[in-house]
Design a protein around this motif. Structure first.
Motif, short mmCIF file in Angstrom:
data_model
loop_
_atom_site.label_atom_id
_atom_site.label_comp_id
_atom_site.label_asym_id
_atom_site.label_seq_id
_atom_site.Cartn_x
_atom_site.Cartn_y
_atom_site.Cartn_z
N GLU A 1 -1.84 0.59 -0.94
CA GLU A 1 -2.06 0.60 -2.39
C GLU A 1 -3.51 0.34 -2.75
OE1 GLU A 1 -0.72 -1.97 -6.36
OE2 GLU A 1 0.29 -2.30 -4.43
N LYS A 2 -4.13 -0.64 -2.09
CA LYS A 2 -5.49 -1.03 -2.46
C LYS A 2 -6.56 -0.12 -1.87
CE LYS A 2 -4.27 -5.95 -2.81
NZ LYS A 2 -4.60 -6.17 -4.22
N PHE A 3 -6.28 0.44 -0.69
CA PHE A 3 -7.28 1.26 0.00
C PHE A 3 -6.66 2.58 0.47
CE2 PHE A 3 -8.29 -3.23 0.54
CZ PHE A 3 -9.60 -3.29 0.06
N PRO A 4 -6.24 3.43 -0.47
CA PRO A 4 -5.50 4.66 -0.11
C PRO A 4 -6.30 5.64 0.74
CG PRO A 4 -6.16 4.70 -2.42
CD PRO A 4 -6.43 3.31 -1.93
N LYS A 5 -7.62 5.53 0.74
CA LYS A 5 -8.45 6.45 1.51
C LYS A 5 -8.92 5.85 2.83
CE LYS A 5 -10.13 8.91 -2.58
NZ LYS A 5 -11.33 9.35 -3.35
N SER A 6 -8.43 4.68 3.15
CA SER A 6 -8.85 4.02 4.38
C SER A 6 -8.37 4.77 5.61
CB SER A 6 -8.32 2.59 4.41
OG SER A 6 -8.44 2.01 5.69
N GLU A 7 -9.12 4.67 6.67
CA GLU A 7 -8.74 5.31 7.93
C GLU A 7 -7.50 4.66 8.55
OE1 GLU A 7 -11.41 4.29 11.34
OE2 GLU A 7 -12.55 3.21 9.79
N TYR A 8 -7.12 3.50 8.07
CA TYR A 8 -5.97 2.80 8.64
C TYR A 8 -4.67 3.11 7.90
CZ TYR A 8 -9.89 0.22 10.51
OH TYR A 8 -11.08 -0.11 11.12
N VAL A 9 -4.73 3.89 6.83
CA VAL A 9 -3.56 4.14 6.00
C VAL A 9 -2.47 4.89 6.73
CG1 VAL A 9 -2.74 5.50 4.03
CG2 VAL A 9 -4.67 3.94 3.75
N GLU A 10 -2.83 5.93 7.45
CA GLU A 10 -1.80 6.74 8.13
C GLU A 10 -1.00 5.92 9.13
OE1 GLU A 10 -0.69 9.79 7.47
OE2 GLU A 10 -2.02 9.61 5.73
N GLU A 11 -1.70 5.14 9.93
CA GLU A 11 -0.98 4.32 10.90
C GLU A 11 -0.19 3.22 10.20
OE1 GLU A 11 -1.58 1.99 15.16
OE2 GLU A 11 -3.30 2.95 14.18
N ALA A 12 -0.75 2.69 9.11
CA ALA A 12 -0.04 1.66 8.35
C ALA A 12 1.27 2.23 7.80
CB ALA A 12 -0.91 1.14 7.22
N LYS A 13 1.24 3.47 7.32
CA LYS A 13 2.46 4.10 6.80
C LYS A 13 3.51 4.23 7.91
CE LYS A 13 0.46 6.84 3.05
NZ LYS A 13 0.16 8.22 2.56
N TYR A 14 3.06 4.66 9.07
CA TYR A 14 3.99 4.82 10.19
C TYR A 14 4.59 3.47 10.59
CZ TYR A 14 5.70 5.48 14.93
OH TYR A 14 6.49 5.47 16.04
N LYS A 15 3.74 2.46 10.75
CA LYS A 15 4.23 1.13 11.15
C LYS A 15 5.15 0.55 10.08
CE LYS A 15 1.70 0.90 14.94
NZ LYS A 15 2.30 1.00 16.28
#
Length: 298
Positions: free
Chosen positions: A173-187
């Motif tokens: 939510e806070k950092f939608p363009k972060s490089e960690y978002v995709e993995e965060a979604k999966y986890k």
């Protein structure tokens, strides 16, 4: 923080013994807070007279050197030592960029050393102190992963899974363009699947003991919160089973019909169809059912 070094022209063996005794007594009494500086301070007061002292100020160890020493310890997989070394940056250079860098590296060192609670604590502290730096998304990621890596099997409490979902959601939510978002979604999806699995396990437990109302509440929780997980398909079948056992045929038929709409080729739908047919019924959706409304909203 500065160290005071005292130089003198001469010092007798007797005086050395006296001063050593003073330091030992202070240590025994708990009065010597800083060992090196404590004894040096005592030496600056010369009770014997005749001695000349020269006070010299020595600069602290550069922050860059401390940081590099922490990196070296990381390379050697000395994670505890690295965390302690990075911690010196916070103590010696508070409110500086080195303090900030040291804190995120404390979190990383503890995470790599599988000290997840310590990593979580440091990462959360970083987010609290620095909510919008380039490293903040990574701090969220480390915090989430620290919880994710401690998720137990579904027979145990899933508090860590819930916390992981919460942290990953904040990162997205806070950092939608972060490089960690995709993995965060999966986890996050994996953690949500685990939470749904826990609810299914409890629901099946109640179903096996013919506590159908309690079972329905658990399966309803799965569909309400975790509808996108793999457990939703079985939850619809179990609702068909539970409602049919209670004689609430319209809800049983609706659960089977929604199951067929969403998973027409699945084994759970085939089983639900057979179960209803055994009682002379067939899948039929009631638009007023909570199951129907829930899936229309989705």
């Amino acid at each position: 923080m500065m160290r005071v070094e005292h130089q003198r022209s001469q010092f007798s063996a007797g005086q050395m013994a006296v001063k050593s005794g003073v330091c030992l007594r202070l240590l025994a009494l708990g009065l010597l807070l800083l060992p090196a500086a404590g004894c040096s301070t005592i030496e600056s007061f010369n009770p014997f007279g005749g001695e000349k002292y020269e006070t010299k100020l020595l600069a602290d160890e550069p922050a860059e050197d401390i940081y590099d020493q922490g990196l070296v310890r990381l390379q050697k997989r000395d994670h505890d030592g690295a965390a302690k070394k990075f911690g010196e940056l916070e103590k010696q250079f508070p409110f500086s960029q080195w303090s900030r860098k040291g804190l995120i590296m404390i979190a990383y060192s503890n995470y790599e050393g599988q000290k997840y609670d310590e990593a979580l604590s440091a990462a959360k502290r970083y987010v609290g102190l620095y909510p919008s730096t380039p490293e903040t998304p990574y701090a969220y990621y480390l915090a989430g992963m620290s919880m994710y890596n401690q998720i137990p099997d579904i027979t145990r409490d899933q508090e860590r899974a819930e916390e992981a979902v919460k942290i990953f959601s904040q990162l997205i939510e806070k950092f939608p363009k972060s490089e960690y978002v995709e993995e965060a979604k999966y986890k996050m999806n994996v953690a949500r699947d685990q939470l749904a699995g826990k609810e299914m396990s409890v629901g099946r437990f109640y179903l096996g003991r013919k506590n159908y109302t309690a079972a329905i509440n658990r399966f309803r929780e799965v569909l309400g919160k975790y509808q996108t997980t793999r457990h939703a398909e079985e939850a619809l079948y179990r609702l068909t089973e539970a409602y049919l056992a209670l004689g609430i045929t319209n809800e049983a038929q609706t659960a089977a019909a929604v199951l067929g709409h969403n998973y027409p080729d699945g084994q759970w739908y085939k089983d639900a169809y057979t179960l209803l047919a055994g009682g002379g019924l067939s899948p039929a959706e009631s638009q007023g059912s909570w199951i129907s409304r829930l899936f229309r909203r989705a």
